[in-house]
Design a protein around this motif. Structure first.
Motif, PDB file in Angstrom:
ATOM      1  N   ILE A   1       0.833  -1.200   0.000  1.00  0.00           N
ATOM      2  CA  ILE A   1       0.000   0.000   0.000  1.00  0.00           C
ATOM      3  C   ILE A   1       0.868   1.250   0.000  1.00  0.00           C
ATOM      4  CG2 ILE A   1      -1.643   1.321   1.407  1.00  0.00           C
ATOM      5  CD1 ILE A   1      -2.868  -1.416   2.188  1.00  0.00           C
ATOM      6  N   MET A   2       1.934   1.256   0.789  1.00  0.00           N
ATOM      7  CA  MET A   2       2.842   2.412   0.798  1.00  0.00           C
ATOM      8  C   MET A   2       3.527   2.568  -0.561  1.00  0.00           C
ATOM      9  SD  MET A   2       2.468   4.043   3.496  1.00  0.00           S
ATOM     10  CE  MET A   2       3.747   5.200   3.192  1.00  0.00           C
ATOM     11  N   LEU A   3       3.879   1.471  -1.192  1.00  0.00           N
ATOM     12  CA  LEU A   3       4.475   1.545  -2.525  1.00  0.00           C
ATOM     13  C   LEU A   3       3.480   2.118  -3.518  1.00  0.00           C
ATOM     14  CD1 LEU A   3       6.877   0.809  -4.402  1.00  0.00           C
ATOM     15  CD2 LEU A   3       5.738  -1.380  -4.764  1.00  0.00           C
ATOM     16  N   LEU A   4       2.232   1.697  -3.428  1.00  0.00           N
ATOM     17  CA  LEU A   4       1.197   2.215  -4.316  1.00  0.00           C
ATOM     18  C   LEU A   4       0.986   3.711  -4.104  1.00  0.00           C
ATOM     19  CD1 LEU A   4      -0.967   1.464  -6.431  1.00  0.00           C
ATOM     20  CD2 LEU A   4      -2.538   1.149  -4.527  1.00  0.00           C
ATOM     21  N   PHE A   5       0.901   4.142  -2.844  1.00  0.00           N
ATOM     22  CA  PHE A   5       0.758   5.568  -2.558  1.00  0.00           C
ATOM     23  C   PHE A   5       1.978   6.349  -3.024  1.00  0.00           C
ATOM     24  CE2 PHE A   5      -2.402   4.831   1.108  1.00  0.00           C
ATOM     25  CZ  PHE A   5      -3.459   5.048   0.250  1.00  0.00           C
ATOM     26  N   GLY A   6       3.153   5.780  -2.867  1.00  0.00           N
ATOM     27  CA  GLY A   6       4.377   6.451  -3.313  1.00  0.00           C
ATOM     28  C   GLY A   6       4.408   6.635  -4.820  1.00  0.00           C
ATOM     29  N   ILE A   7       3.993   5.629  -5.557  1.00  0.00           N
ATOM     30  CA  ILE A   7       3.940   5.737  -7.011  1.00  0.00           C
ATOM     31  C   ILE A   7       2.925   6.800  -7.424  1.00  0.00           C
ATOM     32  CG2 ILE A   7       3.235   4.514  -9.113  1.00  0.00           C
ATOM     33  CD1 ILE A   7       4.456   1.982  -7.852  1.00  0.00           C
ATOM     34  N   PHE A   8       1.780   6.814  -6.754  1.00  0.00           N
ATOM     35  CA  PHE A   8       0.760   7.816  -7.057  1.00  0.00           C
ATOM     36  C   PHE A   8       1.268   9.224  -6.744  1.00  0.00           C
ATOM     37  CE2 PHE A   8      -2.844  10.450  -5.709  1.00  0.00           C
ATOM     38  CZ  PHE A   8      -3.575  10.448  -6.877  1.00  0.00           C
ATOM     39  N   ALA A   9       1.912   9.410  -5.580  1.00  0.00           N
ATOM     40  CA  ALA A   9       2.419  10.735  -5.192  1.00  0.00           C
ATOM     41  C   ALA A   9       3.523  11.197  -6.137  1.00  0.00           C
ATOM     42  CB  ALA A   9       2.932  10.698  -3.759  1.00  0.00           C
ATOM     43  N   PHE A  10       4.397  10.285  -6.537  1.00  0.00           N
ATOM     44  CA  PHE A  10       5.458  10.656  -7.470  1.00  0.00           C
ATOM     45  C   PHE A  10       4.874  11.058  -8.824  1.00  0.00           C
ATOM     46  CE2 PHE A  10       8.727   9.615 -10.639  1.00  0.00           C
ATOM     47  CZ  PHE A  10       9.739  10.443 -10.185  1.00  0.00           C
TER      48      PHE A  10
END
Length: 166
Positions: free
Chosen positions: A60-69
């Motif tokens: 989930i953190m990886l998914l949020f990180g990709i979205f934020a980037f």
């Protein structure tokens, strides 16, 4: 010749200690592979749920990180595009001031939902019949996740355009 036993040898030809070790190994295998142990090994209910529970926060953190980037790259691209369109306005009207360019850029960026973009102009002295204008935009995109500290991405871009005329 008589069939008498040789000391420290069994009929199989191995030392007698080896046969007892082999017997102990067979008993251990029966204990480990017994009916209760095999039933435990075959019962895998909940294993996938446990593995997912351990891995899910990281995914989930990886998914949020990709979205934020991706969102920050979109914001950076929007700032760059707005700066280029503002520089075209400056090329068409050489008399625009820094406040005029700032208001043009702010108007376009507010339509995209972006605030706090600072635009500056530096104009070189005339050389060879034209001047060069350097428009610089600075922007801080803040990535803010719950339970983590805010992470700002500071971005600055410059566009250089010629100003024909005096």
């Amino acid at each position: 010749m008589s069939a008498r036993a040789i000391p420290a040898k069994v009929r199989s030809g191995f030392p007698s200690g080896f046969a007892s070790k082999q017997r102990d190994l067979l008993r251990f295998r029966e204990t480990v592979n017994g009916p209760r142990a095999s039933a435990f090994r075959q019962d895998r209910s909940g294993g996938a749920g446990l593995e997912f529970a351990l891995i899910a926060p990281f995914l989930i953190m990886l998914l949020f990180g990709i979205f934020a980037f991706g969102w920050s790259m979109n914001a950076i691209s929007s700032v760059r595009y707005t700066l280029e369109t503002s520089s075209r306005s400056l090329q068409l009207q050489n008399t625009l001031t820094q406040a005029d360019i700032q208001s043009i850029a702010t108007q376009k960026l507010q339509a995209l939902g972006m605030k706090d973009v600072n635009v500056t102009i530096a104009i070189d002295p005339a050389s060879g019949g034209f001047r060069m204008a350097h428009l610089t935009a600075t922007y801080a995109f803040v990535i803010d996740f719950p339970y983590f500290s805010a992470f700002p991405i500071n971005y600055a871009t410059t566009v250089t355009v010629p100003l024909v005329g005096s």
